[in-house]
Design an enzyme around this catalytic site. Structure first.
Site, PDB file in Angstrom:
ATOM      1  N   LYS A 160       1.682  -2.539  -3.332  1.00 10.25           N
ATOM      2  CA  LYS A 160       1.252  -3.933  -3.173  1.00 10.25           C
ATOM      3  C   LYS A 160       0.954  -4.557  -4.524  1.00 10.25           C
ATOM      4  O   LYS A 160       1.051  -5.760  -4.691  1.00 10.25           O
ATOM      5  CB  LYS A 160      -0.054  -3.993  -2.372  1.00 10.25           C
ATOM      6  N   LYS A 189       6.322   4.368  -7.079  1.00  8.49           N
ATOM      7  CA  LYS A 189       6.051   4.146  -5.658  1.00  8.49           C
ATOM      8  C   LYS A 189       6.072   2.635  -5.348  1.00  8.49           C
ATOM      9  O   LYS A 189       5.608   1.830  -6.159  1.00  8.49           O
ATOM     10  CB  LYS A 189       4.677   4.770  -5.383  1.00  8.49           C
ATOM     11  N   LYS A 209      -4.551   4.255 -11.155  1.00  6.99           N
ATOM     12  CA  LYS A 209      -5.054   2.903 -10.920  1.00  6.99           C
ATOM     13  C   LYS A 209      -5.982   2.414 -12.040  1.00  6.99           C
ATOM     14  O   LYS A 209      -6.071   1.222 -12.277  1.00  6.99           O
ATOM     15  CB  LYS A 209      -5.750   2.808  -9.563  1.00  6.99           C
TER      16      LYS A 209
HETATM   17  N1  AQP Z   1       5.223   3.526  -1.199  1.00  3.23           N
HETATM   18  C1  AQP Z   1       4.671   4.092  -0.137  1.00  3.23           C
HETATM   19  N2  AQP Z   1       5.407   4.931   0.635  1.00  3.23           N
HETATM   20  C2  AQP Z   1       4.861   5.514   1.736  1.00  3.23           C
HETATM   21  N3  AQP Z   1       3.592   5.310   2.139  1.00  3.23           N
HETATM   22  C3  AQP Z   1       2.832   4.478   1.393  1.00  3.23           C
HETATM   23  N4  AQP Z   1       1.554   4.061   1.508  1.00  3.23           N
HETATM   24  C4  AQP Z   1       1.267   3.220   0.504  1.00  3.23           C
HETATM   25  N5  AQP Z   1       2.324   3.064  -0.297  1.00  3.23           N
HETATM   26  C5  AQP Z   1       3.313   3.835   0.230  1.00  3.23           C
HETATM   27  C6  AQP Z   1       0.666   4.462   2.588  1.00  3.23           C
HETATM   28  O1  AQP Z   1       0.152   3.287   3.183  1.00  3.23           O
HETATM   29  C7  AQP Z   1      -1.168   3.526   3.647  1.00  3.23           C
HETATM   30  C8  AQP Z   1      -2.087   2.436   3.212  1.00  3.23           C
HETATM   31  O2  AQP Z   1      -2.179   2.379   1.816  1.00  3.23           O
HETATM   32  P1  AQP Z   1      -3.409   1.613   1.170  1.00  3.23           P
HETATM   33  O3  AQP Z   1      -3.468   0.239   1.653  1.00  3.23           O
HETATM   34  O4  AQP Z   1      -4.647   2.407   1.336  1.00  3.23           O
HETATM   35  O5  AQP Z   1      -3.133   1.539  -0.347  1.00  3.23           O
HETATM   36  P2  AQP Z   1      -2.287   2.311  -1.337  1.00  3.23           P
HETATM   37  O6  AQP Z   1      -1.919   3.686  -0.899  1.00  3.23           O
HETATM   38  O7  AQP Z   1      -2.991   2.240  -2.633  1.00  3.23           O
HETATM   39  O8  AQP Z   1      -1.015   1.397  -1.232  1.00  3.23           O
HETATM   40  P3  AQP Z   1      -0.439   0.426  -2.267  1.00  3.23           P
HETATM   41  O9  AQP Z   1       0.597  -0.381  -1.634  1.00  3.23           O
HETATM   42  O10 AQP Z   1      -0.027   1.183  -3.494  1.00  3.23           O
HETATM   43  O11 AQP Z   1      -1.629  -0.544  -2.607  1.00  3.23           O
HETATM   44  P4  AQP Z   1      -2.237  -0.951  -3.963  1.00  3.23           P
HETATM   45  O12 AQP Z   1      -1.095  -1.451  -4.787  1.00  3.23           O
HETATM   46  O13 AQP Z   1      -3.230  -2.010  -3.590  1.00  3.23           O
HETATM   47  O14 AQP Z   1      -2.859   0.260  -4.532  1.00  3.23           O
HETATM   48  C9  AQP Z   1      -1.558   4.914   3.141  1.00  3.23           C
HETATM   49  O15 AQP Z   1      -1.415   5.834   4.203  1.00  3.23           O
HETATM   50  C10 AQP Z   1      -0.561   5.193   2.075  1.00  3.23           C
HETATM   51  O16 AQP Z   1      -0.287   6.572   1.946  1.00  3.23           O
END
Ligand code: AQP
Length: 342
Positions: free
Chosen positions: A208, A205, A121
């Site tokens: 968002k 992956k 990140k």
């Molecule tokens: N691609 C994914 N596949 C399976 N599980 C996923 N999670 C996130 N992306 C995937 C799971 O969703 C939960 C919440 O995630 P988060 O909001 O804490 O943020 P993150 O993991 O950082 O998700 P993003 O979508 O990648 O957000 P950004 O882009 O803002 O960093 C967690 O349980 C995570 O494992």
């Protein structure tokens, strides 16, 4: 080995209100949250304090407040049952921040230096990343351990952070000579959707924060958008395999089969057998139909809930009051153990 039996089973998990939730968040976490509610009490937090660790959530107060309501609405629309589970936003319960500070003093720099999510990140310019992004895992440990939660349903990407939470719990217990004070929380990472990949690149992956909206299916997408994104999803020219082994080295095909199996609640081997030897186009049509059937009711329910933001705010405030009543005594005990006069 798990020490969960020494502690009352309790689930904690959360999502960041950074943009709209997507299929990865749903299949990796939210869908499992709904299931586990039948087995143990659950606490589901909208982790707004985590959201300000990155530009997407920082300096945009109206967007953050709206995203917080949307994430809460997504939890409820996906099936989180307010009779069984607590739903609230993190910033309303000060125990998270207070415990995180103490955990900043328990955790070692070397532990945080190993966190791959910070490296991903923060990208090439880590000196420009916020200190909050770096200490994100200690706040996450506080989120979980403020409730002495024993089980944490998350996607695969959070496994390393969970291990750090366990290390923090263990070190606190050792340092303050209270062997069973904190449980060592167990990750619950199950099903074929634990790591949903981008629809544009099977090596990345689904996220968002990906620039391309075509890389993900948002929980708010309508039927046309879902079908179009699946039709345009990257694939390879070979026909579909007749066994799971045939998915090896074909990350995009593997991802679409994982998504189908997770949405249908079917073993992946059975899904592969069903479409063996066919072209991607027919499989994609079936997947689009399935995704529309499973996801559009969630979007509709989210819209209904968001039409009454006052009600969502009441749910979050009530959840926070009840969460605070659980975390308060844990924090008081931690302060006593540390030696703070309070
Ligand atoms: N691609 C994914 N596949 C399976 N599980 C996923 N999670 C996130 N992306 C995937 C799971 O969703 C939960 C919440 O995630 P988060 O909001 O804490 O943020 P993150 O993991 O950082 O998700 P993003 O979508 O990648 O957000 P950004 O882009 O803002 O960093 C967690 O349980 C995570 O494992």
């Amino acid at each position: 080995m798990s020490d969960a039996p020494k502690h009352k089973h309790l689930v904690f998990s959360g999502m960041q209100p950074t943009n709209t939730l997507h299929l990865g968040n749903y299949l990796g976490a939210l869908k499992n949250w709904v299931k586990i509610q039948n087995d143990m009490p659950c606490i589901y937090c909208v982790v707004d304090m985590h959201a300000i660790t990155q530009d997407v959530g920082y300096g945009r107060p109206a967007e953050l407040a709206q995203a917080t309501r949307e994430v809460a609405a997504a939890y409820i629309a996906a099936g989180v049952d307010l009779k069984k589970s607590l739903v609230f936003n993190q910033a309303r319960v000060p125990a998270h921040a207070e415990l995180a500070w103490i955990f900043n003093c328990v955790a070692r720099l070397g532990w945080l230096d190993r966190m791959t999510q910070f490296k991903e990140k923060s990208g090439k310019h880590k000196e420009r990343a916020s200190v909050g992004l770096y200490t994100y895992p200690t706040l996450m440990a506080a989120d979980i351990l403020a409730y002495k939660a024993t089980h944490v349903p998350v996607g695969e990407d959070q496994k390393q952070h969970l291990e750090l939470s366990r290390d923090i719990a263990q070190k606190f217990n050792n340092d303050f000579s209270v062997p069973d004070f904190f449980p060592l929380p167990e990750p619950v990472i199950t099903g074929p959707g634990t790591r949903v990949m981008s629809l544009r690149d099977g090596a990345k992956k689904m996220s968002k924060s990906d620039d391309s909206d075509y890389s993900r299916i948002n929980l708010t997408d309508d039927a046309d958008a879902i079908a179009q994104k699946i039709r345009k999803a990257k694939t390879d020219p070979a026909p579909l395999p007749d066994s799971e082994k045939g998915l090896e080295g074909r990350p995009e095909a593997e991802n679409l089969f994982n998504i189908y199996a997770a949405l249908a609640d079917e073993p992946r081997a059975r899904v592969v057998a069903q479409f063996a030897g066919q072209q991607f186009s027919g499989f994609k049509n079936a997947l689009a139909e399935l995704a529309v059937a499973k996801l559009t009711p969630i979007a509709a329910e989210m819209r209904r809930l968001l039409a009454d933001p006052g009600e969502i705010d009441r749910v979050l405030a009530d959840g926070a009051m009840r969460a605070g009543a659980i975390a308060g005594p844990v924090l008081a005990e931690v302060k006593r153990l540390v030696g703070f006069l309070h």
